[in-house]
Each structure stands twice: as structure tokens, then as C-alpha cells.
Design an enzyme around this catalytic site. Sequence first.
Site, PDB file in Angstrom:
ATOM      1  N   TYR A 171       7.326   6.429   1.267  1.00 13.87           N
ATOM      2  CA  TYR A 171       6.484   7.564   1.384  1.00 13.87           C
ATOM      3  C   TYR A 171       6.092   7.815  -0.232  1.00 13.87           C
ATOM      4  O   TYR A 171       7.065   8.173  -0.879  1.00 13.87           O
ATOM      5  CB  TYR A 171       6.954   8.737   1.810  1.00 13.87           C
ATOM      6  CG  TYR A 171       5.872   9.735   2.204  1.00 13.87           C
ATOM      7  CD1 TYR A 171       5.201  10.530   0.919  1.00 13.87           C
ATOM      8  CD2 TYR A 171       5.869  10.353   3.218  1.00 13.87           C
ATOM      9  CE1 TYR A 171       4.453  11.534   1.069  1.00 13.87           C
ATOM     10  CE2 TYR A 171       4.964  11.645   3.540  1.00 13.87           C
ATOM     11  CZ  TYR A 171       4.365  12.253   2.385  1.00 13.87           C
ATOM     12  OH  TYR A 171       3.562  13.354   2.293  1.00 13.87           O
ATOM     13  N   TYR A 222      -4.039   3.907  -0.178  1.00 12.87           N
ATOM     14  CA  TYR A 222      -4.579   3.689   1.231  1.00 12.87           C
ATOM     15  C   TYR A 222      -5.313   5.038   1.683  1.00 12.87           C
ATOM     16  O   TYR A 222      -6.412   5.028   1.920  1.00 12.87           O
ATOM     17  CB  TYR A 222      -3.354   3.456   1.987  1.00 12.87           C
ATOM     18  CG  TYR A 222      -3.737   3.177   3.720  1.00 12.87           C
ATOM     19  CD1 TYR A 222      -4.635   2.240   3.749  1.00 12.87           C
ATOM     20  CD2 TYR A 222      -3.283   3.931   4.541  1.00 12.87           C
ATOM     21  CE1 TYR A 222      -5.167   2.067   5.266  1.00 12.87           C
ATOM     22  CE2 TYR A 222      -3.608   3.730   5.721  1.00 12.87           C
ATOM     23  CZ  TYR A 222      -4.677   2.722   6.160  1.00 12.87           C
ATOM     24  OH  TYR A 222      -5.043   2.500   7.433  1.00 12.87           O
TER      25      TYR A 222
END
Lengths: 379, 134
Positions: free
Chosen positions: A278, A326
Amino acid sequence: MQPKSVAVVGAAETTRLGKIPDVSVIGLHADAALNAMKDAGLKPSDIDGVATAGISPVELAHYLGITPTYADGTSVGGCSFMLHVRHAAAAINAGLCKTVLITHGESGRSRVGAGGFGRAPSSLMGQFEMPYGVTSPPTMFTIPVLRYMKTHGVTEEDLATVAVIQREWAARNPRASFKDPITVDDVLNSPMIAWPFRMLMCCLVTDGGGALILTSAERAKDFPQKPVYILGTGESVETPMVSQMEDFNSSKAFRVSGKKAFDEAGIQHADVDHLMIYDAFAHLPLYGLEDLGFVKPGEAKDFIRERNTAIGGKLPMNTNGGGLSYMHSGMYGMYALQESVRQMRGTAAAQVEGAKISVSHGVGGMFAASGTVIFTNEK
Amino acid sequence: MARLLPEPTPETRHFWEGCRDGELRLQRCTDCTHSYFPPRAFCPKCGSRDVEIYAASGKATLYSYVINHRPRPDMGTEPHSIAVVELAEGPRMMTNIVGCPQTPEALILDMPVQVRFDKQTDDISLPLFEPAKG
């Protein structure tokens, strides 16, 4: 958890990602849930377990017309979904339910039906952090980094390199928000946000969602998609206040969660074919690589600069482009899990050929919490 | 715009009263001697309820920070530090470093700093830190 006793049989993101001003938060949850149910060939009446964060599992269940015998509202920030997977696996093994739906939806950019980011002035954060001008994650998540940089000789160029390599992955992903190549200079010339962090070292802010459906491995073989098995899981929490992290060079929650997952899976680091860490900010993959044990403390900057995590490297990481390129709605963990599932199904846009084991590692809050899920496509 | 201020609770009131009175008050465990922050009615290391309040030296070193270039509306318009200092007694706390340029060149990790209480209201003074003199 017994490794490979539970599998992902449904996985999908919202129909659109990015800017979705015409759908509210709960609408994004529902869109992702319906897409995942379609993927698994299920109807709401087939679901008997629900888990979500951001909204309550009660809201989710009622909105979708589900009557569950299992509800998990664990909400510890962006890694909540890793914890939901872990809890769902345990619940399925214990017979609390058979089929669990985990959803995420967030109107991070458009703020449709979304709450604010306030902290009560009587909370510990309200008393001992807010008065000093912290705003949102860019001024909190970043606070430990100068210490880490001094300890290990990490430079601004090293942070920029993380963003550059992830953009290379994003270029291969049609659904990525940012696909145009960038250089280290581009990152270092982007607007200053909170020194030493510049804009391109910080995540996007977008709208979207995702959902997963889990069931027992025994039942999984009867579903339309190739099952993706849960091999190991971990979780931990440390502190709601970044200023009270035990060590600014390392996340205790990362270390505990990662070790638990690797021990449970019974694998070595060399067994891992694909990795998601993450990345709300450029330093998180550095901390993650070290705290999960892929490299020793201080080695992550060179590991990334030497392109080990890039296209063609030995440990492909953040292959969707990550939170930096993204998408990042606010609680990004769901998208890391989705990419791991796609890689294990063999359907990712930037597919790692022959990948058999994928690790998805999440952070919650500002190093407040952590969850790790290890997947495999081999029974 | 008025600065966001803390709202003390029963467990933290001694700390904010101390700041108002010009004293940085920490707590320590009388069983295991551990000093800790933020305030609470028990020792977070050993769980003992036998704890005491004491006046800390106000000396610290700069542990880490950012310089926020997009200040919150109540924090003015100029870039400013948001820092964590390590107190001489051990605990760390968030603060602002004041009394020096808000630049990487002036804000050097591990430099000695000392507390300075910044009065906001009759009840609340914030413990800020400035470069140590001498």
C-alpha cells in the site's frame, strides 16, 4: 487459519474509477458488490456474511438486501479489507457463515455522500496533534520520514524513484489514472506539499470501489472463476497518533502483521512472485519491503533503484501502478487485494507470467494499523 | 481564524493546566519508573495505576518534521514546521519549532530545542519548541 481452506471466488472493482460525480459512497459499494456477485455467479440472497469499512455493515446489508449471519465492521483505515479477509476466513472455518462479501466504496474526489476528516478536539489526536497544524495525511503520514532518511542515508531522489517506477507499471494498465512516463526530475520539480514531500510522491485522490467474495475452498471449485486461495494472513495495530510511533524507522504494525502472515503461510520470501505494498506516499514501499523482511533495514532504496520491483525485476511490486498512479480513493487496500487476485487468476493488465504466490500488504491510518494477506492459485 | 485548540479531558487536564502555568508536566510510573506521554491514569508499559505527575525539564531534541507548504487556514499563510521532539525524559510529542526560519537549513535533526509556552486563551497555552540558547 488453515492455509488454503478459504478462497476468493468473486472479485471486481467499480465499473468506473477516477472521477464519478454521479454516484454516492454507498452507490459505489453497491456497484462493486454487484460486479463481484456477477463475477462469482451469485445473487444477494446467496451471501450470508458481510464486511465493510467507511460505512457500517448494517448499511451495506440493508442496501443490498442481504440477511447475514456474520457482520464485520472493522474500520482501521485503508487496510481494513485485509483484516476483513482474515476475519472472514476464520468465520468461514468456524462455521459462522458460508459466503462473505467484503466491499469498499469511496467518493474520495467528488465527496458525494461522504463525511469529513475531522477529529474531536477532546480526542488524543485532537489535543496532542491537531493544534500544531496537521491537515490530512500529507502532513501526518510524512512526519517520520526525515528520521528514516537520516538513519539510512535515503535521499529525495530515492523517494522520487519509487514514484517513477510505479508510473512505469501504470503505463501498462488501461484503468490507471496516470499513465504518462515521469522522471526523477519531474517528481523533484512537482509542487511542494510538505517538505520533503512533493506532489508526485503523494497518492491520487479519486472515486471508486471494489468487492471480494470468499467461501470455503471445498465450495470454491464449483464457482465460474479460478479460485484464489488464502495462504496466510496477519494483522496488527500500533497507535492512532503518528507522533507516538515507537520507531520512526520502522512500523511495528507492519512487522507483526507481516510475520504472522508469512508464518501462517509457511513460505519464505524467495517464494513470493508478486507483491503489493500500500503506497499512499512514496516512503511506504520502502518501509514495507524492510518491515516485511524482503530486505534488511536501509536496503530498500537500493533494492528499488536497482529495479528489482520494476518490470522485469525479480519481485514485481505494485503492478497496477499503486496509489501513486493507479487510483487512491482514501482506503486503497481493496485495490491492492484486487490486483493480487487478478495476478493469481492470470488476468492482470501487467501480468506477471507464472506467478503462484502474491502478498498484499496494507496500512491503515498513519502507520496506525496493518493487514497482510498472502494468496496462491495452487491448491 | 482562531487556531484549533485542544479540549482537555479529566485524564489530560493536569497537562494543559501545567502549560497554562508555564510547566511541562509528564507522568511516570512509581512501580516501573517509565515516563510517558500522552497523559493517562495508568502506566502504558506495565499497567500500574500507581503513577505520578512531575515537571519535565522542557529540554528536547528535534526528532523529525515536515514543513507544511499548504497551511491550514487557522495556521496562517506561510510554510511552517510540524515536528516531533524527543524530550530529555524520553517521551516524544508533536509540536511546532518556532523562533527560527522554517527551512530545512535551519531545522536540523537532533538539534537541541527547549519548550516555550504560547498563550492562546486564558486556559490554553500550547507547548512549542525553539532552538536551545547557548
